[in-house]
Design a protein around this motif. Structure first.
Motif, short mmCIF file in Angstrom:
data_model
loop_
_atom_site.label_atom_id
_atom_site.label_comp_id
_atom_site.label_asym_id
_atom_site.label_seq_id
_atom_site.Cartn_x
_atom_site.Cartn_y
_atom_site.Cartn_z
N ALA A 156 11.03 -5.50 4.22
CA ALA A 156 11.35 -4.23 4.19
C ALA A 156 10.45 -3.29 4.87
CB ALA A 156 11.56 -3.89 2.86
N ARG A 157 9.29 -3.55 5.00
CA ARG A 157 8.20 -2.85 5.70
C ARG A 157 8.60 -3.12 7.21
NH1 ARG A 157 3.96 -5.00 3.81
NH2 ARG A 157 3.84 -3.55 1.92
N ALA B 227 3.77 -8.56 -6.53
CA ALA B 227 4.77 -8.59 -5.59
C ALA B 227 4.53 -7.88 -4.16
CB ALA B 227 5.82 -7.70 -6.34
N ARG B 228 3.64 -7.04 -4.03
CA ARG B 228 3.47 -6.56 -2.70
C ARG B 228 3.25 -7.20 -1.63
NH1 ARG B 228 -2.62 -3.68 -2.38
NH2 ARG B 228 -3.64 -5.70 -2.56
N ASN B 229 2.91 -8.43 -1.57
CA ASN B 229 2.93 -9.37 -0.40
C ASN B 229 3.91 -10.45 -0.38
OD1 ASN B 229 0.55 -8.14 0.81
ND2 ASN B 229 -0.77 -9.23 -0.87
N PHE B 230 4.87 -10.25 -1.00
CA PHE B 230 6.15 -10.97 -1.37
C PHE B 230 6.78 -10.93 0.06
CE2 PHE B 230 7.08 -11.83 -5.93
CZ PHE B 230 5.68 -12.73 -6.04
N ASP B 231 7.69 -11.76 0.47
CA ASP B 231 8.60 -11.98 1.69
C ASP B 231 9.41 -10.77 1.68
OD1 ASP B 231 6.92 -14.00 2.58
OD2 ASP B 231 8.36 -15.45 2.19
N ILE C 24 10.36 1.40 -0.92
CA ILE C 24 9.96 -0.22 -1.12
C ILE C 24 9.12 -0.08 -2.61
CG2 ILE C 24 8.09 -2.01 -0.56
CD1 ILE C 24 8.24 -1.13 2.28
N MET C 25 8.56 0.88 -2.96
CA MET C 25 7.93 0.66 -4.30
C MET C 25 9.23 0.85 -5.43
SD MET C 25 4.75 3.23 -3.64
CE MET C 25 4.48 3.36 -5.38
N PHE C 26 9.88 1.93 -5.30
CA PHE C 26 10.91 2.09 -6.27
C PHE C 26 12.19 1.43 -6.22
CE2 PHE C 26 8.00 5.69 -6.11
CZ PHE C 26 7.38 5.73 -7.59
N ARG C 27 12.49 0.84 -5.18
CA ARG C 27 13.78 0.23 -4.97
C ARG C 27 13.77 -1.27 -4.89
NH1 ARG C 27 17.77 2.18 -0.26
NH2 ARG C 27 17.83 3.89 -1.54
N GLY D 113 -1.01 -0.36 -7.87
CA GLY D 113 -0.60 -1.93 -7.34
C GLY D 113 -0.06 -2.16 -6.03
N TYR D 114 0.49 -1.03 -5.56
CA TYR D 114 1.10 -1.03 -4.16
C TYR D 114 0.04 -0.93 -3.31
CZ TYR D 114 4.04 -0.42 -0.17
OH TYR D 114 4.92 -0.45 1.09
N PHE D 115 -0.82 0.14 -3.26
CA PHE D 115 -1.63 0.43 -2.41
C PHE D 115 -2.96 -0.15 -2.60
CE2 PHE D 115 0.99 4.34 -2.44
CZ PHE D 115 1.45 4.19 -0.97
#
Length: 349
Positions: A245-246, A236-240, A255-258, A173-175
């Motif tokens: 964080a990025r 959620a990967r494109n949330f503000d 970012i993924m696990f925290r 989901g993240y990548f």
């Protein structure tokens, strides 16, 4: 000056609401307590059901055979081998200079009652509360040990498969992109493999045991949570807060696990009791079909198969069915309560 005492950890308002929702589901709340009581009893199976005495007083000394092996010579016998506490000779020797205290159930899961007044399987009696199986072994003892194996197997398989499934779904989901596409095609192919046929084929080459079955079922069970976690990460990967964080230089792993994973865990936790229920059912099914634990192991599925093979002994089938149905029902009720606890639309007052 003395340092101030640390304040006890307090639940956040959100977690307090979740706990209140869970407790408001009385069926699930009491199911959790009953399940914990059953699990706790099964963990002490050697103390509750054992073919050795819990405590022996002999010639001024105390002995605990359930924890330590003693030779017959320790009680005035003639042989250096382990004492047989059911042997009238050993019983007489101990009674001469002491006494014995037996566990509530004086049989282990593999103890054969050789003093049956009728052929095995014997009906319930004062010695065997739920009767014996077709080999003369106590049903209550086998149920107690079998429950422990089934619950531990289900817990282990659920935890390990969930860790793998959550990690795989998070990466997908993240990548996204080709990683997600490739993983999805692999899961589609892998989930289409006939699991039962593979177990039947492998059983012809190896003797399945607890760890072999755990590994084989783990090859397929890890996919249960992938879709749920993947959907949460895609959303959620494109949330503000992820973009912020990025932009601050946080690594993808952080970012993924925290940041993202805690949000995905809400949907994940609600599935865990149902996954465990499926894991226990898988072991029971394999044991029932004869492709599970080694012969002689305490098993709920094996006892159910004995009930099917011995219709003249209805206590076997009825007992195993009631225990399996109770265990699975408790897990489902707990899962419903957990689902209510994490449902933001449910507010109990």
């Amino acid at each position: 000056m003395h340092a101030p005492a640390p304040r006890p950890a307090r639940l956040s308002p959100l977690n307090r609401r979740r706990l209140a929702n869970f407790m408001a589901n009385k069926r699930g709340f009491w199911s959790l307590w009953i399940f914990m009581a059953i699990f706790l009893l099964s963990l002490f199976a050697e103390i509750i059901a054992n073919e050795r005495p819990a405590l022996v007083r002999y010639d001024g000394g105390f002995y605990m055979p359930i924890f330590k092996t003693y030779p017959e010579t320790a009680f005035g016998g003639e042989f250096e081998t382990e004492a047989d506490y059911r042997d009238p000779f050993v019983i007489g020797k101990i009674d001469e200079k002491g006494w014995m205290i037996w566990p509530p159930i004086a049989f282990s899961y593999n103890t054969v009652n050789r003093n049956l007044s009728v052929p095995a399987p014997a009906p319930p009696s004062a010695a065997n509360w739920l009767g014996t199986d077709d080999q003369g072994r106590d049903v209550v003892a086998r149920l107690l040990y079998g429950l422990r194996i089934s619950i531990l197997f289900g817990l282990t398989l659920t935890v390990v498969s969930s860790v793998i499934g959550i990690a795989a779904g998070a990466v997908q989901g993240y990548f996204g992109g080709w990683i997600d596409l490739g993983f999805q095609r692999f899961i589609e192919i892998w989930s289409g493999l006939p699991r039962l046929y593979l177990l039947i084929i492998l059983s012809a080459f190896i003797q399945p045991n607890f760890w072999w079955l755990l590994g084989l079922l783990l090859l397929f069970e890890w996919m249960a949570l992938v879709d749920v976690v993947r959907a949460e990460f895609l959303r959620a990967r494109n949330f503000d807060y992820v973009r912020a964080a990025r932009a601050l230089g946080a690594s993808d792993a952080i970012i993924m696990f925290r940041h993202v994973l805690p949000n995905a865990m809400v949907a994940t936790v609600t599935f865990l009791p149902f996954i465990m229920s499926g894991s226990v059912t898988a072991l029971v099914s394999l044991d029932f079909l004869g492709f599970g634990l080694p012969a002689g192991s305490p098993s709920l599925g094996e006892l159910l198969a004995q009930g099917k093979a011995n219709l003249q002994a209805p206590w076997l089938g009825i007992t195993s069915f009631v225990v399996i149905a109770l265990l699975l029902s408790l897990l489902v009720f707990i899962g419903e309560a957990v689902r209510d606890a994490f449902d933001p639309r449910k507010v109990f007052r």
